[in-house]
Design an enzyme around this catalytic site. Structure first.
Site: not given
Length: 656
Positions: A142, A299
């Site tokens: 991320e 995710e």
């Protein structure tokens, strides 16, 4: 279509690894993602590497033919590195080093961090890049365009500016530094934006620092990917991303990578407000548009979320499976759920996975197992993609610039994109969200909302599309700024004025005040936030204001330009306007429309060029009945169907 899970072997006793892998294999899990936070286990001391546990973990899963997504652990350097090299820690806008203790503290430009990041990545690549169990690689985790202001970043930012502008005099001119006596007399005076609110600071400086910070993130990811590619040029490399405070230029970020990956956490509360489009269909189409190819979800929502904020509600029955299938409907070929086991230690222990702390398979786990079984039936769509008639243009520079200088109360750049996306998809058409410089020739309609910061290549691309017969929709706050984020001294919408056939003679930032417009057919709609008061030249009024001192002035226009048509929406309306407007555009351009879809039902089509597969997803809490235009074969249940009955968050896929 593959379903996977995120797994953290370093956080669990080895005795669980075998039991977990056995259960994964039993229910049909095809991939596990491991390693993104494991640097201290891989290198417990400087130069002392321990890969034995990772070898064992990979072997445990690969014996079941479960593929591995191996992550580089550079998001979380070990504490010994921070202690030895404290200058690798990011410095905030206030000039202070941020506190360590959670994750993501490192400065991506710090020389010693880069040395160690490259070394651990090289060690992993040499050991595993040619391992047949490795299905893909993930760089970092991320990653953001971190606005670090350390001395290293300050120096590199100055170099970046000199490379761009050549001289200090040019920088002063580009930044307009004669304002507030801000002219630089020495390059050492150039500093990143401070902790003052961005709107108080030089907007040109702020935009260039956003560009620089994004370029830093892009370079880091690219450098790490090249290390892996040197060991195995055929290795599939990505990084996972999400919409964050410091969003990088996603187009550049993924340009050197093999595929896009997204962390998908759709809201489990369904808003009853039609003016608040909250479907993650927008985010999914956005991710597919970054490379204009199918993507992965790295995710996926698995349970109640709660770490940085109090816990949210648990997913309702149907949402675990439904939202994974929704991602597939919009181009995800692989969906990996975060996470297999809910952590029982650390800050994320209440960000729930598929197996709860009880270690007893729950309702959500059983639904996930059903998803795995259902995904195994979908091999027929593995080679399909989405082909769209409509495109919406997203510009990271416009996004950054609007964050620097908010326009009026409630104004949000991405909201305008969402409104148009929700309106067109309401009729069951595919929508691509793409770069303003992408090839537009294949689209029957293109929406270019709030083209705020002028970019020559983008403007020429848009003009070219209309000149050759395209239908374009532009909106308020277009053509306002030049490339340096300074206002252009011409009537708005400046560079787009000729194509639009109208001028903004005045504007009214009304914020959350509500007013009314009426279209050519007399239909009335509520508008708010912004009102461009338009004076038509070659255009015609599509809608006019009914309120304020500009009642009777054009609010929305339509102009025929060369072989094409350009619409300009000078205000921001409630959702009913956008649905009406999109319906008219589709009718005029011949884009097929599905009428009378129940509220909440989303329709997308994936094709292999021979067969079309239509996904019907009920993103609502009410059962939905759908009448098909003809009998079609259901991929999910088998057999011909003339009608579909979808439970809340249920999906069916039919072959057209």
């Amino acid at each position: 279509m593959k379903i996977g899970v995120d797994y953290y072997p370093e956080q669990w006793d080895r005795a669980l690894w075998k039991a977990d892998s056995d259960l994964m294999a039993k229910i049909g899990v095809k991939l596990v993602r491991i390693g993104e936070f494991a640097w201290s286990k891989l290198e417990p001391r400087d130069g002392q590497f321990d890969f034995q546990w990772l070898d064992e973990a990979i072997s445990t899963f690969s014996r079941h033919a479960i593929g591995i997504v191996l992550c580089t652990p550079t998001s979380c350097p070990p504490l010994w590195m921070y202690e030895t090299y404290p200058d690798i820690v990011q410095v905030g806008a206030d000039g202070r080093r941020i506190q360590t203790g959670i994750r993501g503290h490192r400065c991506l430009n710090a020389p010693m961090f880069l040395y160690y990041a490259k070394r651990i990545t090289e060690q992993l690549a040499r050991r595993y890049a040619n391992n047949p169990a490795i299905a893909a690689w993930q760089i970092d985790n991320e990653i953001e365009a971190y606005p670090c202001t350390c001395e290293t970043c300050r120096g590199l930012f100055r170099d970046w500016l000199i490379d761009k502008y050549d001289t200090l005099e040019n920088i002063n001119a580009a930044f307009g530094n004669s304002v507030w006596s801000g002219e630089y007399s020495d390059i050492a005076q150039i500093k990143p934006p401070t902790s003052y609110p961005r709107a108080w600071q030089n907007p040109a400086l702020c935009l260039d620092f956003a560009r620089f910070s994004s370029d830093t993130a892009v370079k880091f990811v690219s450098d790490m990917a090249q290390i892996i590619k040197r060991e195995n040029p055929r290795a599939k490399v990505t990084t996972n991303t999400f919409f964050c405070e410091n969003t990088p230029d996603f187009y550049k970020l993924f340009s050197m990578l093999d595929f896009t990956s997204y962390d998908n956490y759709p809201p489990v509360r369904i808003s009853g407000d039609d003016n608040n489009p909250n479907s993650h269909a927008f985010e999914l189409d956005f991710m597919r548009g970054l490379k204009q190819r199918n993507f992965w979800v790295m995710e996926q929502l698995s349970g109640a979320t709660g770490s940085w904020a109090p816990m949210g509600p648990t997913p309702k029955p149907g949402q675990i499976k439904g939202y994974a299938m929704q991602a597939m409907a919009h181009g995800a070929d692989t969906v990996m759920h975060f996470r297999w086991r809910t952590a029982n230690k650390g800050a994320e222990m209440f960000w729930h996975g598929l197996l709860d702390h009880s270690n007893v398979p729950s309702r959500r786990f059983k639904e996930f197992a059903e998803l795995c079984r259902e995904a195994s039936k979908l091999s027929v769509i593995e080679t399909t993609e989405l082909v769209s008639d409509v495109a919406i243009l997203y510009s990271p520079e416009n996004d950054w610039a609007f964050r620097i200088q908010p326009q009026t109360e409630g104004f949000n750049y991405l909201e305008q994109l969402r409104y148009f996306h929700a309106a067109f998809t309401r009729y069951g058409t595919n929508v691509d969200i793409i770069s303003p410089t992408a090839d537009l020739s294949k689209y029957k309609a293109v929406v270019a909302p709030a083209m705020y910061v002028y970019d020559k290549a983008s403007a020429e691309n848009i003009y070219r599309y209309v000149i050759k017969g395209g239908t374009l929709i532009m909106t308020n706050r277009s053509g306002v700024k030049d490339q340096c984020n300074n206002c252009i001294m011409e009537p708005l919408p400046t560079v787009y004025r000729e194509m639009i056939g109208a001028e903004v003679k005045e504007y009214d930032p009304i914020g959350n005040t509500e007013q009314t417009i009426a279209d050519f057919a007399g239909n009335k709609f509520t508008c708010r936030q912004w009102c461009d008061i338009l004076e038509v030249t070659t255009a015609r009024a599509y809608a006019e204001y009914k309120d304020s001192f500009y009642a009777g002035s054009a609010a929305v226009t339509m102009n025929r330009y060369c072989s094409g048509v350009t619409y300009y929406v000078g205000t921001i309306c409630n959702m009913d306007f956008y649905e009406s407007f999109a319906g008219n555009i589709m009718k005029q351009t011949g884009i097929p429309r599905l009428k009378d879809l129940p509220r909440g039902v989303e329709v997308t089509t994936r094709t292999n060029g021979l067969d079309d597969y239509i996904f019907f997803f009920n993103n609502s809490e009410e059962e939905a009945d759908i009448t098909l235009p003809k009998a079609m074969y259901s991929i999910i249940d088998g057999g011909e169907r003339e009608t579909l009955t979808l439970k809340p968050f249920g999906m069916d896929i039919v072959r057209k």
